[in-house]
Design a protein around this motif. Structure first.
Motif, short mmCIF file in Angstrom:
data_model
loop_
_atom_site.label_atom_id
_atom_site.label_comp_id
_atom_site.label_asym_id
_atom_site.label_seq_id
_atom_site.Cartn_x
_atom_site.Cartn_y
_atom_site.Cartn_z
N LYS A 104 26.62 95.49 -45.49
CA LYS A 104 25.20 95.58 -45.16
C LYS A 104 24.92 95.12 -43.73
CE LYS A 104 23.66 94.79 -49.92
NZ LYS A 104 22.84 93.93 -50.81
N SER A 105 25.98 94.78 -42.98
CA SER A 105 25.80 94.26 -41.62
C SER A 105 24.79 93.13 -41.60
CB SER A 105 25.34 95.39 -40.67
OG SER A 105 26.32 96.39 -40.60
N THR A 106 24.97 92.21 -42.53
CA THR A 106 24.04 91.10 -42.69
C THR A 106 24.81 89.79 -42.64
OG1 THR A 106 22.56 92.40 -44.09
CG2 THR A 106 22.40 90.01 -44.26
N THR A 107 24.20 88.81 -42.02
CA THR A 107 24.74 87.46 -42.09
C THR A 107 23.69 86.55 -42.71
OG1 THR A 107 25.69 85.62 -40.86
CG2 THR A 107 24.01 86.90 -39.72
N ASN A 108 24.13 85.62 -43.52
CA ASN A 108 23.24 84.70 -44.20
C ASN A 108 23.57 83.26 -43.83
OD1 ASN A 108 22.03 86.83 -45.88
ND2 ASN A 108 24.02 86.87 -46.88
N LEU A 109 22.56 82.42 -43.89
CA LEU A 109 22.75 81.00 -43.66
C LEU A 109 22.15 80.25 -44.83
CD1 LEU A 109 23.78 78.83 -41.68
CD2 LEU A 109 21.47 78.72 -40.75
N GLU A 110 23.01 79.67 -45.63
CA GLU A 110 22.58 78.86 -46.76
C GLU A 110 22.39 77.44 -46.27
OE1 GLU A 110 22.48 80.56 -49.83
OE2 GLU A 110 21.31 78.87 -50.58
N MET A 111 21.18 76.91 -46.44
CA MET A 111 20.87 75.58 -45.94
C MET A 111 20.48 74.69 -47.11
SD MET A 111 18.72 76.55 -42.49
CE MET A 111 17.31 77.14 -43.40
N ASN A 112 21.24 73.64 -47.32
CA ASN A 112 20.99 72.70 -48.41
C ASN A 112 20.69 71.31 -47.87
OD1 ASN A 112 21.60 74.65 -50.52
ND2 ASN A 112 23.75 74.40 -49.95
N ASP A 113 20.09 70.49 -48.74
CA ASP A 113 19.77 69.11 -48.36
C ASP A 113 19.05 69.06 -47.00
OD1 ASP A 113 21.65 66.05 -47.66
OD2 ASP A 113 19.65 66.35 -48.51
N LEU A 114 18.04 69.87 -46.87
CA LEU A 114 17.33 69.96 -45.61
C LEU A 114 16.62 68.66 -45.26
CD1 LEU A 114 16.06 73.61 -46.03
CD2 LEU A 114 17.34 72.76 -44.07
N GLY A 173 12.74 82.27 -43.70
CA GLY A 173 12.21 80.98 -43.29
C GLY A 173 11.01 80.59 -44.13
N GLY A 174 10.57 79.36 -43.96
CA GLY A 174 9.41 78.89 -44.71
C GLY A 174 9.27 77.39 -44.63
N VAL A 175 8.47 76.86 -45.52
CA VAL A 175 8.22 75.42 -45.60
C VAL A 175 8.88 74.89 -46.86
CG1 VAL A 175 6.48 73.61 -45.71
CG2 VAL A 175 6.02 75.71 -44.41
N VAL A 176 9.62 73.80 -46.70
CA VAL A 176 10.33 73.21 -47.83
C VAL A 176 10.30 71.70 -47.69
CG1 VAL A 176 12.57 73.31 -46.66
CG2 VAL A 176 12.48 73.32 -49.16
N GLN A 177 10.35 71.01 -48.82
CA GLN A 177 10.40 69.55 -48.77
C GLN A 177 11.79 69.08 -48.44
OE1 GLN A 177 8.77 68.16 -52.53
NE2 GLN A 177 6.77 67.86 -51.56
N ALA A 178 11.87 67.89 -47.88
CA ALA A 178 13.16 67.29 -47.58
C ALA A 178 14.02 67.26 -48.84
CB ALA A 178 12.99 65.90 -47.01
N GLY A 179 15.29 67.61 -48.67
CA GLY A 179 16.20 67.68 -49.80
C GLY A 179 16.28 69.06 -50.42
N GLY A 180 15.39 69.93 -50.02
CA GLY A 180 15.36 71.27 -50.57
C GLY A 180 16.33 72.21 -49.88
N SER A 181 16.26 73.48 -50.27
CA SER A 181 17.18 74.49 -49.75
C SER A 181 16.42 75.73 -49.32
CB SER A 181 18.20 74.88 -50.82
OG SER A 181 18.97 73.77 -51.23
N LEU A 182 17.01 76.43 -48.36
CA LEU A 182 16.51 77.73 -47.94
C LEU A 182 17.71 78.61 -47.61
CD1 LEU A 182 13.53 77.02 -45.48
CD2 LEU A 182 13.39 78.14 -47.71
N GLN A 223 10.79 80.77 -38.62
CA GLN A 223 10.43 79.35 -38.62
C GLN A 223 10.88 78.67 -39.90
OE1 GLN A 223 8.65 77.40 -36.20
NE2 GLN A 223 9.26 75.72 -37.58
N VAL A 224 11.51 77.53 -39.74
CA VAL A 224 11.86 76.65 -40.87
C VAL A 224 11.17 75.32 -40.64
CG1 VAL A 224 13.72 75.38 -42.01
CG2 VAL A 224 14.07 77.77 -41.32
N THR A 225 10.39 74.90 -41.62
CA THR A 225 9.69 73.63 -41.53
C THR A 225 10.05 72.79 -42.74
OG1 THR A 225 7.83 74.66 -40.36
CG2 THR A 225 7.45 72.50 -41.36
#
Length: 115
Positions: A75-85, A9-18, A110-112
């Motif tokens: 790795k028993s891991t799940t990821n969530l790619e988020m684009n065009d936030l 998580g973190g802070v990103v500008q609109a249109g960005g990705s996390l 937290q995602v901001t």
């Protein structure tokens, strides 16, 4: 017992990705479902995406086409790619897994998204 820990998580500008990750540890023999939920301030927790292992994947309309869930079974891991936030994506994101019929939650990350 299964423990889930989210990261990314973190802070990103609109249109960005996390990219969020959820690492599972503990006794993991049979993962039935992986998914992500989110909760914005003053709102109820809502489903973002739900992936039935070996079956279908459901995305909320608000994220369809922008978010993608993936799984690294080794790795028993799940990821969530988020684009065009968008600013409305701002929330605490929680990982959820159903393992051998039992539900487990992470503590959230937290995602901001700033406009």
């Amino acid at each position: 017992q299964v423990q889930l820990v989210e990261s990314g998580g973190g802070v990103v500008q609109a249109g960005g990705s996390l990219r969020l990750s959820c690492a599972a540890s503990g006794t993991i023999f049979n993962v039935n479902v992986m998914g992500w939920f989110r909760q914005a301030p003053g709102k109820q927790r809502e489903l973002v995406v739900n992936k039935n292992i070996g079956g279908s994947t459901f995305y909320a309309d608000s994220v369809k086409g922008r978010f993608t869930i993936s799984r690294d079974s080794a790795k028993s891991t799940t990821n969530l790619e988020m684009n065009d936030l968008k600013p409305e994506d701002t929330a605490v994101y929680y990982c959820r897994m159903i393992v051998s019929g039992r539900q487990y939650w992470g503590r959230g990350t937290q995602v901001t998204v700033s406009s």
